[in-house]
Write a protein that holds these residues in place. Structure first.
Motif, PDB file in Angstrom:
ATOM      1  N   LEU A  80       0.837  -1.193   0.000  1.00 50.85           N
ATOM      2  CA  LEU A  80       0.000   0.000   0.000  1.00 50.85           C
ATOM      3  C   LEU A  80       0.876   1.248   0.000  1.00 50.85           C
ATOM      4  O   LEU A  80       0.659   2.167  -0.801  1.00 50.85           O
ATOM      5  N   LYS A  81       1.870   1.265   0.871  1.00 49.92           N
ATOM      6  CA  LYS A  81       2.769   2.425   0.935  1.00 49.92           C
ATOM      7  C   LYS A  81       3.460   2.654  -0.407  1.00 49.92           C
ATOM      8  O   LYS A  81       3.532   3.788  -0.900  1.00 49.92           O
ATOM      9  N   ALA A  82       3.948   1.577  -1.015  1.00 50.82           N
ATOM     10  CA  ALA A  82       4.629   1.707  -2.309  1.00 50.82           C
ATOM     11  C   ALA A  82       3.676   2.232  -3.381  1.00 50.82           C
ATOM     12  O   ALA A  82       4.058   3.074  -4.208  1.00 50.82           O
ATOM     13  N   ALA A  83       2.423   1.759  -3.374  1.00 42.91           N
ATOM     14  CA  ALA A  83       1.437   2.210  -4.365  1.00 42.91           C
ATOM     15  C   ALA A  83       1.116   3.695  -4.162  1.00 42.91           C
ATOM     16  O   ALA A  83       1.042   4.463  -5.127  1.00 42.91           O
ATOM     17  N   VAL A  84       0.934   4.107  -2.909  1.00 39.25           N
ATOM     18  CA  VAL A  84       0.662   5.516  -2.626  1.00 39.25           C
ATOM     19  C   VAL A  84       1.890   6.356  -2.959  1.00 39.25           C
ATOM     20  O   VAL A  84       1.772   7.449  -3.532  1.00 39.25           O
ATOM     21  N   ASP A  85       3.069   5.852  -2.640  1.00 35.97           N
ATOM     22  CA  ASP A  85       4.296   6.567  -2.998  1.00 35.97           C
ATOM     23  C   ASP A  85       4.386   6.796  -4.508  1.00 35.97           C
ATOM     24  O   ASP A  85       4.855   7.850  -4.952  1.00 35.97           O
ATOM     25  N   SER A  86       3.916   5.830  -5.307  1.00 34.99           N
ATOM     26  CA  SER A  86       3.907   5.997  -6.773  1.00 34.99           C
ATOM     27  C   SER A  86       2.981   7.138  -7.172  1.00 34.99           C
ATOM     28  O   SER A  86       3.309   7.932  -8.060  1.00 34.99           O
ATOM     29  N   GLU A  87       1.826   7.223  -6.519  1.00 37.43           N
ATOM     30  CA  GLU A  87       0.894   8.316  -6.810  1.00 37.43           C
ATOM     31  C   GLU A  87       1.480   9.659  -6.358  1.00 37.43           C
ATOM     32  O   GLU A  87       1.330  10.668  -7.051  1.00 37.43           O
ATOM     33  N   LEU A  88       2.143   9.657  -5.222  1.00 37.77           N
ATOM     34  CA  LEU A  88       2.814  10.874  -4.753  1.00 37.77           C
ATOM     35  C   LEU A  88       3.885  11.314  -5.750  1.00 37.77           C
ATOM     36  O   LEU A  88       4.049  12.508  -6.023  1.00 37.77           O
ATOM     37  N   ALA A  89       4.596  10.345  -6.341  1.00 37.48           N
ATOM     38  CA  ALA A  89       5.631  10.658  -7.333  1.00 37.48           C
ATOM     39  C   ALA A  89       5.014  11.267  -8.591  1.00 37.48           C
ATOM     40  O   ALA A  89       5.594  12.181  -9.191  1.00 37.48           O
ATOM     41  N   VAL A  90       3.845  10.776  -8.989  1.00 35.03           N
ATOM     42  CA  VAL A  90       3.151  11.351 -10.149  1.00 35.03           C
ATOM     43  C   VAL A  90       2.822  12.814  -9.860  1.00 35.03           C
ATOM     44  O   VAL A  90       3.053  13.697 -10.696  1.00 35.03           O
ATOM     45  N   VAL A 134      -3.635  14.940  -8.032  1.00 37.52           N
ATOM     46  CA  VAL A 134      -3.561  13.487  -8.045  1.00 37.52           C
ATOM     47  C   VAL A 134      -3.980  13.064  -6.659  1.00 37.52           C
ATOM     48  O   VAL A 134      -3.526  13.657  -5.675  1.00 37.52           O
ATOM     49  N   GLY A 135      -4.847  12.066  -6.559  1.00 41.16           N
ATOM     50  CA  GLY A 135      -5.311  11.741  -5.221  1.00 41.16           C
ATOM     51  C   GLY A 135      -5.765  10.321  -5.008  1.00 41.16           C
ATOM     52  O   GLY A 135      -5.798   9.506  -5.933  1.00 41.16           O
ATOM     53  N   ILE A 136      -6.113  10.070  -3.753  1.00 41.76           N
ATOM     54  CA  ILE A 136      -6.636   8.773  -3.340  1.00 41.76           C
ATOM     55  C   ILE A 136      -7.821   8.992  -2.407  1.00 41.76           C
ATOM     56  O   ILE A 136      -8.021  10.080  -1.874  1.00 41.76           O
ATOM     57  N   ARG A 151     -16.898   3.754 -11.171  1.00 38.40           N
ATOM     58  CA  ARG A 151     -17.538   3.988 -12.476  1.00 38.40           C
ATOM     59  C   ARG A 151     -17.313   5.411 -12.988  1.00 38.40           C
ATOM     60  O   ARG A 151     -17.320   5.636 -14.195  1.00 38.40           O
ATOM     61  N   ILE A 152     -17.121   6.366 -12.090  1.00 39.69           N
ATOM     62  CA  ILE A 152     -16.934   7.747 -12.577  1.00 39.69           C
ATOM     63  C   ILE A 152     -15.465   8.117 -12.762  1.00 39.69           C
ATOM     64  O   ILE A 152     -15.172   9.231 -13.183  1.00 39.69           O
ATOM     65  N   GLY A 153     -14.554   7.198 -12.444  1.00 42.63           N
ATOM     66  CA  GLY A 153     -13.149   7.486 -12.722  1.00 42.63           C
ATOM     67  C   GLY A 153     -12.153   7.021 -11.684  1.00 42.63           C
ATOM     68  O   GLY A 153     -10.951   7.077 -11.917  1.00 42.63           O
ATOM     69  N   GLY A 154     -12.615   6.574 -10.527  1.00 45.36           N
ATOM     70  CA  GLY A 154     -11.690   6.030  -9.534  1.00 45.36           C
ATOM     71  C   GLY A 154     -11.113   4.712 -10.029  1.00 45.36           C
ATOM     72  O   GLY A 154     -11.805   3.935 -10.692  1.00 45.36           O
ATOM     73  N   ARG A 155      -9.858   4.494  -9.753  1.00 38.62           N
ATOM     74  CA  ARG A 155      -9.210   3.237 -10.171  1.00 38.62           C
ATOM     75  C   ARG A 155      -8.531   2.616  -8.971  1.00 38.62           C
ATOM     76  O   ARG A 155      -8.065   3.321  -8.071  1.00 38.62           O
ATOM     77  N   SER A 156      -8.448   1.306  -8.980  1.00 35.11           N
ATOM     78  CA  SER A 156      -7.775   0.606  -7.888  1.00 35.11           C
ATOM     79  C   SER A 156      -6.301   0.977  -7.853  1.00 35.11           C
ATOM     80  O   SER A 156      -5.679   1.174  -8.901  1.00 35.11           O
ATOM     81  N   LEU A 157      -5.766   1.058  -6.651  1.00 33.45           N
ATOM     82  CA  LEU A 157      -4.313   1.233  -6.512  1.00 33.45           C
ATOM     83  C   LEU A 157      -3.646  -0.071  -6.905  1.00 33.45           C
ATOM     84  O   LEU A 157      -4.180  -1.152  -6.646  1.00 33.45           O
TER      85      LEU A 157
END
Length: 192
Positions: A80-90, A134-136, A151-157
């Motif tokens: 989870l941390k690594a996935a969120v870190d990827s979003e933070l990097a974006v 960019v968010g979660i 359905r409106i645009g959220g995607r799984s981490l």
């Protein structure tokens, strides 16, 4: 807004009466956040969502998702941390703020209606008006919230090609998912 959240979360069994202050569900993250509200004809709050913007140099430990049940899981916490870190990097690469969405609550009268959809889509509009982000969001599966937001645009981490799974949240006593959002990428069906 906090009174509405308190009443609805209590009714859903997500919180206990002792977790309320004067009938309000207060969260530290409320302070310093934008709050999107839906008002009924009598101008009473019947829906709410929180939009918390962080600078793009924020780190995982500063986010509320870092204190989630999933973050403490031995098997998935690191992923989870690594996935969120990827979003933070974006966010950092694009020089955009990082956003956490939450505090969703809708009265029974607007759940599953156009008003509920409009409120969710307004988070995209707010983000775009503020310059993008960019968010979660940690989203409950209760009342189909997670599937609607997906359905409106959220995607799984994801981490290393694997989706971060849903989890049982100890604090709110329900199944939750962590979804990721980009202000420029709502479902094309809803773009204006």
């Amino acid at each position: 807004m906090q009174a509405l959240r308190g009443r609805l979360y209590l009714k859903d069994g997500a919180i206990e009466p002792w977790q309320l202050t004067d009938g309000r569900h207060r969260a530290a993250i409320d302070r310093g956040s934008w709050h999107l509200l839906v008002l009924d004809r009598d101008e009473r709050v019947c829906g709410c969502a929180r939009y918390r913007e962080y600078s793009n140099d924020t780190v995982f430990s500063q986010l509320s998702v870092s204190s989630s049940t999933l973050a403490r899981c031995k098997e998935w916490g690191g992923r989870l941390k690594a996935a969120v870190d990827s979003e933070l990097a974006v966010a950092q690469t694009l020089e955009l703020p990082f956003v956490e969405l939450g505090g969703w609550a809708l009265t029974e009268t607007i759940r599953g209606t156009v008003e509920a959809l409009r409120m969710a889509l307004t988070t995209y509009a707010l983000s775009q008006a503020l310059g993008g982000g960019v968010g979660i969001s940690t989203v409950t599966r209760r009342h189909c919230s997670a599937s609607i937001l997906a359905r409106i645009g959220g995607r799984s981490l994801e981490h290393d090609g694997s989706e971060i799974p849903s989890y049982h949240d100890e604090q709110y006593k329900c199944e939750m998912e962590v979804l990721r959002f980009s202000s420029w990428a709502p479902n094309p069906r809803y773009k204006i």
